[in-house]
Design a protein around this motif. Structure first.
Motif, mmCIF file in Angstrom:
data_model
loop_
_atom_site.group_PDB
_atom_site.id
_atom_site.type_symbol
_atom_site.label_atom_id
_atom_site.label_comp_id
_atom_site.label_asym_id
_atom_site.label_seq_id
_atom_site.Cartn_x
_atom_site.Cartn_y
_atom_site.Cartn_z
ATOM 1 N N ALA A 283 0.586 5.595 0.062
ATOM 2 C CA ALA A 283 -0.293 6.677 0.468
ATOM 3 C C ALA A 283 0.613 8.042 0.488
ATOM 4 O O ALA A 283 1.802 7.702 0.415
ATOM 5 C CB ALA A 283 -0.947 6.275 1.693
ATOM 6 N N ILE B 298 -9.000 -6.570 0.712
ATOM 7 C CA ILE B 298 -9.472 -5.267 1.711
ATOM 8 C C ILE B 298 -10.984 -5.337 1.675
ATOM 9 O O ILE B 298 -11.586 -4.931 2.704
ATOM 10 C CB ILE B 298 -8.648 -4.141 1.004
ATOM 11 N N SER C 138 -2.731 3.818 8.520
ATOM 12 C CA SER C 138 -3.252 2.481 8.589
ATOM 13 C C SER C 138 -2.312 1.414 9.260
ATOM 14 O O SER C 138 -1.149 1.442 8.939
ATOM 15 C CB SER C 138 -3.862 1.997 7.423
ATOM 16 N N ALA D 134 -4.898 7.557 5.369
ATOM 17 C CA ALA D 134 -4.583 6.297 4.828
ATOM 18 C C ALA D 134 -3.203 5.905 5.501
ATOM 19 O O ALA D 134 -2.938 4.770 5.491
ATOM 20 C CB ALA D 134 -4.816 6.181 3.255
ATOM 21 N N ALA E 228 -5.029 5.903 -1.522
ATOM 22 C CA ALA E 228 -3.938 4.962 -1.528
ATOM 23 C C ALA E 228 -4.072 4.153 -2.628
ATOM 24 O O ALA E 228 -5.175 3.774 -3.324
ATOM 25 C CB ALA E 228 -4.143 3.911 -0.445
ATOM 26 N N PHE F 73 -11.199 3.915 2.913
ATOM 27 C CA PHE F 73 -10.577 4.783 2.078
ATOM 28 C C PHE F 73 -10.870 4.450 0.310
ATOM 29 O O PHE F 73 -11.427 3.217 0.122
ATOM 30 C CB PHE F 73 -9.230 4.697 2.073
ATOM 31 N N LEU G 153 -9.469 3.462 -2.973
ATOM 32 C CA LEU G 153 -8.237 2.866 -3.260
ATOM 33 C C LEU G 153 -8.156 2.735 -5.049
ATOM 34 O O LEU G 153 -9.246 2.462 -5.712
ATOM 35 C CB LEU G 153 -8.225 1.369 -2.548
ATOM 36 N N ASP H 5 -8.181 -1.245 8.525
ATOM 37 C CA ASP H 5 -7.950 0.303 8.678
ATOM 38 C C ASP H 5 -8.318 1.001 7.197
ATOM 39 O O ASP H 5 -8.759 2.152 7.099
ATOM 40 C CB ASP H 5 -6.854 0.724 8.944
ATOM 41 N N LEU H 6 -8.036 0.341 5.911
ATOM 42 C CA LEU H 6 -8.132 0.615 4.915
ATOM 43 C C LEU H 6 -9.313 0.587 4.229
ATOM 44 O O LEU H 6 -9.706 1.123 3.085
ATOM 45 C CB LEU H 6 -7.222 -0.100 3.759
ATOM 46 N N PRO I 170 -13.154 -2.718 0.249
ATOM 47 C CA PRO I 170 -13.504 -1.405 0.831
ATOM 48 C C PRO I 170 -15.032 -1.099 0.585
ATOM 49 O O PRO I 170 -15.476 -1.644 -0.342
ATOM 50 C CB PRO I 170 -12.461 -0.617 -0.164
ATOM 51 N N ILE J 292 0.822 -1.207 0.008
ATOM 52 C CA ILE J 292 0.034 0.118 0.002
ATOM 53 C C ILE J 292 0.939 1.257 -0.065
ATOM 54 O O ILE J 292 1.816 1.505 0.746
ATOM 55 C CB ILE J 292 -0.862 -0.027 1.311
#
Length: 286
Positions: free
Chosen positions: A144, A180, A153, A150, A206, A162, A164, A158-159, A182, A142
């Motif tokens: 960022a 992930i 994270s 971001a 990110a 966001f 992405l 945690d991502l 998201p 990742i």
């Protein structure tokens, strides 16, 4: 390979036996060719007597140097040259062409003998193209912008809030969608260059790329970007890169034989140590 927590189809190499996580480790594919029968007089190449090697434009570091695939520099540049040499092709018998990444893995006839461009061996791609034995094992990472939410994270969860992005049809994009997962739909870009611009401009929070590319972006390409962390590796290495060939190419077994030889004599490890940054100290995002 199957991405951790992802439903991506299995790799061509069917690595049921857990390989190590050294850069060039893989489960070896069977090869039916002798390298000695694959050279300029074999009649196997797209252009008689010449080995045509493809990659995308631009050709990024650390995979290539100075956007020049023919200089034998960078990890993939040096792998391409060394594979060609093992097959018996001197520099005057090698031709380099530029082919977009998505076109290289698309079905249909190819105007090259093999493409080298960070293409992960994934089962559904093998319906359209052939792959050589793997030449590099890699995980995703990742990237960022420094100081952004971001960048703070500490795990994959945690991502999820966001926006992405990743290159279209890549395993990086598959990692976003399958691992992930998201809340917002991932943004797919034609190239990593487009994705880097979007990150710098704040259109995504990110970017997901393979970890050597992540090091290149943060150290050279994108000021004030940071490598947030890498995806966890299970008992096997997450992904493998392979040379791409036309479906049922007569050179597939030749390419695999050459890659196997480079693995067995330690050449692939030596090239990785020369051109690629060690990821051992990069945080793992569980």
């Amino acid at each position: 390979m199957v991405l951790a927590g992802c439903s991506t189809p299995d790799a061509a190499s069917d690595p049921a036996s857990a390989p190590s996580t050294t850069p060039s480790a893989y489960t070896k594919l069977p090869s039916t060719a002798s390298i000695g029968h694959c050279g300029p007089d074999s009649g196997l190449t797209h252009s008689p007597g010449t080995l045509t090697i493809a990659t995308d434009s631009p050709a990024y570091a650390p995979w290539f140097v100075d956007d020049d695939p023919s200089n034998g520099k960078g990890f993939e540049g040096s792998v391409a040259r060394t594979v060609a040499q093992r097959l018996g092709y001197t520099p005057d018998r090698i031709s380099f062409v530029r082919v977009p990444w998505s076109e290289a893995i698309a079905p249909g006839p190819k105007d090259f003998d093999f493409d080298i461009n960070q293409v992960t061996i994934v089962g559904d791609r093998r319906e359209s193209v052939d792959f050589s034995s793997p030449y590099y094992a890699v995980t995703q990472a990742i990237v960022a912008m420094e100081g952004s939410p971001a960048a703070a994270s500490r795990n994959l969860n945690d991502l999820t809030g966001f926006r992405l992005g990743a290159q279209i049809e890549s395993t990086s994009l598959a990692a976003i969608e399958g691992t992930i997962r998201p809340q917002q739909e991932a943004v797919a870009f034609e190239t990593n260059e487009d994705a880097k611009v979007a990150l710098a401009e704040g259109r995504i929070d990110a970017l997901v790329v393979d970890i050597p590319t992540g090091f290149q972006i943060t150290e050279s390409d994108l000021p004030k970007s940071v490598l947030v962390g890498q995806f966890p590796r299970p008992n096997t290495v997450t992904e493998f890169f392979g040379l791409v060939l036309e479906k049922n190419s007569p050179l597939t077994s030749c390419a695999s034989a050459a890659v196997d030889a480079l693995y067995e004599d330690g050449t692939l490890d030596a090239l990785a140590q020369t051109w690629l940054v060690d990821s051992i100290d990069t945080p793992i995002l569980e």
